[in-house]
Design an enzyme around this catalytic site. Structure first.
Site, PDB file in Angstrom:
ATOM      1  N   HIS A  82       0.843  -1.201   0.000  1.00  0.00           N
ATOM      2  CA  HIS A  82       0.000   0.000   0.000  1.00  0.00           C
ATOM      3  C   HIS A  82       0.868   1.236   0.000  1.00  0.00           C
ATOM      4  O   HIS A  82       1.857   1.294   0.732  1.00  0.00           O
ATOM      5  CB  HIS A  82      -0.913   0.020   1.221  1.00  0.00           C
ATOM      6  CG  HIS A  82      -1.795   1.232   1.264  1.00  0.00           C
ATOM      7  ND1 HIS A  82      -2.942   1.336   0.505  1.00  0.00           N
ATOM      8  CD2 HIS A  82      -1.683   2.396   1.940  1.00  0.00           C
ATOM      9  CE1 HIS A  82      -3.499   2.521   0.718  1.00  0.00           C
ATOM     10  NE2 HIS A  82      -2.758   3.183   1.581  1.00  0.00           N
ATOM     11  N   ASP A 161     -14.821   3.467   8.760  1.00  0.00           N
ATOM     12  CA  ASP A 161     -13.776   4.414   8.365  1.00  0.00           C
ATOM     13  C   ASP A 161     -14.318   5.463   7.408  1.00  0.00           C
ATOM     14  O   ASP A 161     -14.002   6.642   7.513  1.00  0.00           O
ATOM     15  CB  ASP A 161     -12.601   3.678   7.735  1.00  0.00           C
ATOM     16  CG  ASP A 161     -11.613   4.663   7.122  1.00  0.00           C
ATOM     17  OD1 ASP A 161     -11.045   5.449   7.885  1.00  0.00           O
ATOM     18  OD2 ASP A 161     -11.455   4.672   5.891  1.00  0.00           O
ATOM     19  N   ARG A 168     -14.276  13.730   9.567  1.00  0.00           N
ATOM     20  CA  ARG A 168     -12.945  14.342   9.753  1.00  0.00           C
ATOM     21  C   ARG A 168     -12.687  15.390   8.686  1.00  0.00           C
ATOM     22  O   ARG A 168     -12.109  16.435   8.944  1.00  0.00           O
ATOM     23  CB  ARG A 168     -11.854  13.265   9.687  1.00  0.00           C
ATOM     24  CG  ARG A 168     -11.808  12.378  10.927  1.00  0.00           C
ATOM     25  CD  ARG A 168     -10.971  11.131  10.688  1.00  0.00           C
ATOM     26  NE  ARG A 168      -9.613  11.453  10.315  1.00  0.00           N
ATOM     27  CZ  ARG A 168      -8.802  10.644   9.613  1.00  0.00           C
ATOM     28  NH1 ARG A 168      -9.239   9.459   9.202  1.00  0.00           N
ATOM     29  NH2 ARG A 168      -7.579  11.015   9.322  1.00  0.00           N
ATOM     30  N   SER A 183      -7.358   4.500   9.647  1.00  0.00           N
ATOM     31  CA  SER A 183      -8.106   4.522   8.391  1.00  0.00           C
ATOM     32  C   SER A 183      -7.447   3.609   7.348  1.00  0.00           C
ATOM     33  O   SER A 183      -8.097   2.759   6.733  1.00  0.00           O
ATOM     34  CB  SER A 183      -8.155   5.976   7.894  1.00  0.00           C
ATOM     35  OG  SER A 183      -8.735   6.049   6.626  1.00  0.00           O
ATOM     36  N   LYS A 187      -8.611  -0.776   6.291  1.00  0.00           N
ATOM     37  CA  LYS A 187      -8.916  -1.300   4.958  1.00  0.00           C
ATOM     38  C   LYS A 187      -7.920  -2.391   4.554  1.00  0.00           C
ATOM     39  O   LYS A 187      -8.301  -3.379   3.944  1.00  0.00           O
ATOM     40  CB  LYS A 187      -8.944  -0.151   3.947  1.00  0.00           C
ATOM     41  CG  LYS A 187     -10.251   0.662   4.089  1.00  0.00           C
ATOM     42  CD  LYS A 187     -10.253   1.935   3.267  1.00  0.00           C
ATOM     43  CE  LYS A 187      -9.367   2.968   3.916  1.00  0.00           C
ATOM     44  NZ  LYS A 187      -9.439   4.293   3.280  1.00  0.00           N
TER      45      LYS A 187
END
Lengths: 443, 443
Positions: A82, A161, A168, A183, A187
């Site tokens: 990621h 999230d 947010r 967050s 995922k």
């Protein structure tokens, strides 16, 4: 349990229990806890932070709010990757086949992202015939057979999230490291892999502009992932300029093919070697990063990575000939040279602005269901440290011929470049590697 | 202007302009700015505070959100008094006539408050015939004639404060000094007087438990009031135990009459002298606090203050004979002795708990329109430092005879008392006087 008391506890720097975090997040999702109380809580977290334990608990509560991808039907250690936001980030398209060719297993479900350019799924769709929406059984079958598959995500991962992020985003509580880490990791953990290599960007174009913040985010994400029983490594890398030369969809697929063919841009190749070797290491495929690096390097040189991309394309219904002939990819209506308005040396390139200009040109989407012209994109000709003469091309715009889009994109694009009289060296690219064993500086 | 940017500015410790504060507060009132953004902003204020200039601007924006009492029809300097929450706080009933008798002008509109006991208006209604709802012209006429009137507030003062307070109350953002100061001062400034003497309570039973916090609140309120062109003095006084002996409505009127007659409880008399002399000083009636103090003392001794209360009662339609015969006040159905469960010395009395027990007994109201039995209340027989023998009465409950209320109130009441074996001295009462010239310690 009383929501007021929980806000107050965090406000005063206290640590919430798993039960209290569950109560808070689940109550918010079910709308038992109103937005305004959650907003006050998030601002308290912004100031007071969360302990490592709270971060793990928050993340797992968000994971449990939605579906989890069950990859247990695939044997072996599944490894994911990621990046915390990148512009021209072609890495997945290169890494997934290369890691699979090197002995790793990549079973990746990925979202159709909004943003500067399309997501990985959009890029894949520029390959003729390539299917990215496959039944889960077929996906698992492909991975079991060829050790790699990339498809569009089904199900809803970590919906908590999404709801929290929306709040947010309007209450100035986005840039809180525990919340960012939760967050991202919620995922990734819901996506089901056994190990994750994170590429945490820092620099002008990145969300974490300061190295110290990037380091703290990396540490927090590693702690969360390891706390949840996964193997996690994070690299802190530069986002001072776009990665590679291509920004777009088909154009990035071409760059990925070039890279797997041994002629990739140096910064992309360096990143691939660093990320890939860590993916092989945590997968247990290689005993050391040096061995893993060597293996990745070999599989670029001997084109086994490229062949694996061909296998992947074929398995998902695409035309594998594309790996030998990138002319089969969607071609732009028009290629326009964007010329340097002045001569000198490229001092900096604002990666975010370049990404936004490619979106203005038509390479990104505004709403989830909008189609994209996959041929559109930007190909950089000059990067930081390069000499440029006035009138020499800085970039090629791959355009649909709409001159109003070109004009708007060009203005944005030129604003992203700073050209000065002094020769400068290219910016530092690697900063550090963070694992459960600590922080190691990279050069 | 962008609400997100304003939240972020305050979050990062920035100072908002008057325009920005207006945009925020007025947007919130008009529901253009949602609760959740306001909640995040309030939490940011909790952590980052507000500058003196921001406090004045916030307060004036809240004043401007509603009606202002126009006292310009009354000639001379009007002086007001406010206490930051007190239990058994009979001061207004004593001070108003006493200051008027000494040359000051008190034109006070006061709310029907919820809370431990009724507000000043309820207390006044225990006087037979006394009207507290008068047309504004009549109110002004009375003040011009006899220099004092106390009536129920009409119009809506500082409605913005009410809305913001409701949100603070559910988001753990009540205890922020700039927000508390703005809340109190917006209502006092809207009430129209030229000068205000504030009684800021500190100690176990007070909102500001720590002296440092009380001092900061006092300073902030003085700055706001002076910044708005008023003369303001704040005293910091103890709330370690209830003031005086009476807690209730008729019972406090009786205590006020006793005090004006020269036989008041020492702590109440001391407070009256301190508050009253400061009211006369800022009114310009006396040149020094010593002179002012002497004049107040004289007007207790010569009963001119008591006579003024009689005038006030008569002017508002009440029976002035009550000042000579408190038997005319509503009398309780039943007086019940609450006996000490153990002997020793009274170590502490939790004023808040005593207030709540009087409410349980029936002296307060739960909703704004609920009638109160004005005869109900608690009369203390022992205060901190007093010796008490087991079985000796700690207090008298003035009850409506409902034994279930009595039992519940008694349990609460006895919990408020701590009786120990060691003789202790009564707690310190005065801490400091805060004015625009600085802080002066009081002994």
């Amino acid at each position: 349990m009383n929501i007021y008391e929980l806000i107050k506890k965090k406000r005063d720097g206290g640590e919430l229990s798993k039960k209290e975090i569950d109560y808070m997040i689940n109550g918010f999702i079910k709308k038992d806890i109103p937005d305004y109380q959650m907003a006050a809580f998030l601002m308290a977290v912004f100031y007071k932070g969360m302990t490592a334990r709270e971060c793990v608990d928050l993340t797992m509560t968000m994971v449990d709010s939605g579906d989890r991808v069950d990859l247990s039907g695939i044997s072996g250690f599944k490894v994911d990757k990621h990046s915390t936001g990148g512009v021209g980030d072609t890495t997945t398209l290169v890494l997934a086949p290369l890691v699979a060719a090197s002995g790793g297993i990549v079973a990746k479900m990925t979202g159709r992202e909004l943003g500067h350019t399309g997501g990985t799924v959009d890029k894949l769709e520029s390959i003729p015939g390539m299917k990215v929406e496959l039944p889960k059984e077929e996906f698992m079958d492909i991975v079991n057979r060829i050790h790699v598959s990339l498809i569009a995500q089904t199900g809803t991962l970590a919906p908590a999230d999404k709801h929290i992020y929306a709040l947010r985003n309007v209450t100035a509580t986005v840039d809180s490291i525990p919340l960012i880490a939760g967050s991202i990791m919620s995922k990734k953990l819901a996506a089901g892999s056994d190990g994750i290599v994170l590429d945490v960007k820092t620099g002008v174009g990145a969300f974490m502009q300061k190295y110290e913040d990037a380091l703290e985010l990396a540490r927090t994400m590693v702690d969360i992932g390891e706390g949840a029983g996964k193997r996690v490594v994070a690299l802190i890398t530069s986002m001072e300029q776009p990665l590679g030369y291509a920004i777009g969809n088909a154009i990035e697929v071409k760059e990925a093919i070039d890279t797997l063919s041994g002629s990739g841009p140096q910064d992309l190749v360096d990143l691939i070697l660093e990320l890939g070797s860590n993916m092989l290491l945590i997968s247990g495929v290689c005993g050391s990063r040096e061995d893993a690096r060597k293996r990745i390097r070999e599989n670029i040189d001997n084109k086994k990575g490229l062949a694996k991309l061909g296998e992947l394309i074929k398995a998902q219904g695409g035309n594998p000939d594309v790996i030998g002939n990138t002319g089969l990819l969607p071609q732009p209506k028009k290629i326009i040279e964007i010329k340097a308005p002045a001569g000198g040396y490229v001092e900096s390139i604002d990666a975010l602005e370049v990404g936004l200009s490619s979106k203005v040109l038509g390479a990104g989407r505004k709403t989830k269901d909008e189609p994209i012209d996959l041929s559109i994109g930007i190909f950089l000709k000059k990067k930081v440290g390069d000499e440029v003469r006035k009138g020499e091309p800085l970039a090629l715009f791959h355009s649909d011929g709409d001159s109003s889009k070109v004009e708007a994109a060009k203005e944005k694009f030129l604003n992203a470049y700073r050209i000065g009289p002094k020769k400068i060296s290219p910016p530092r690219f690697f900063y550090a590697r963070v694992s459960k064993d600590g922080v190691e500086e990279l050069k």
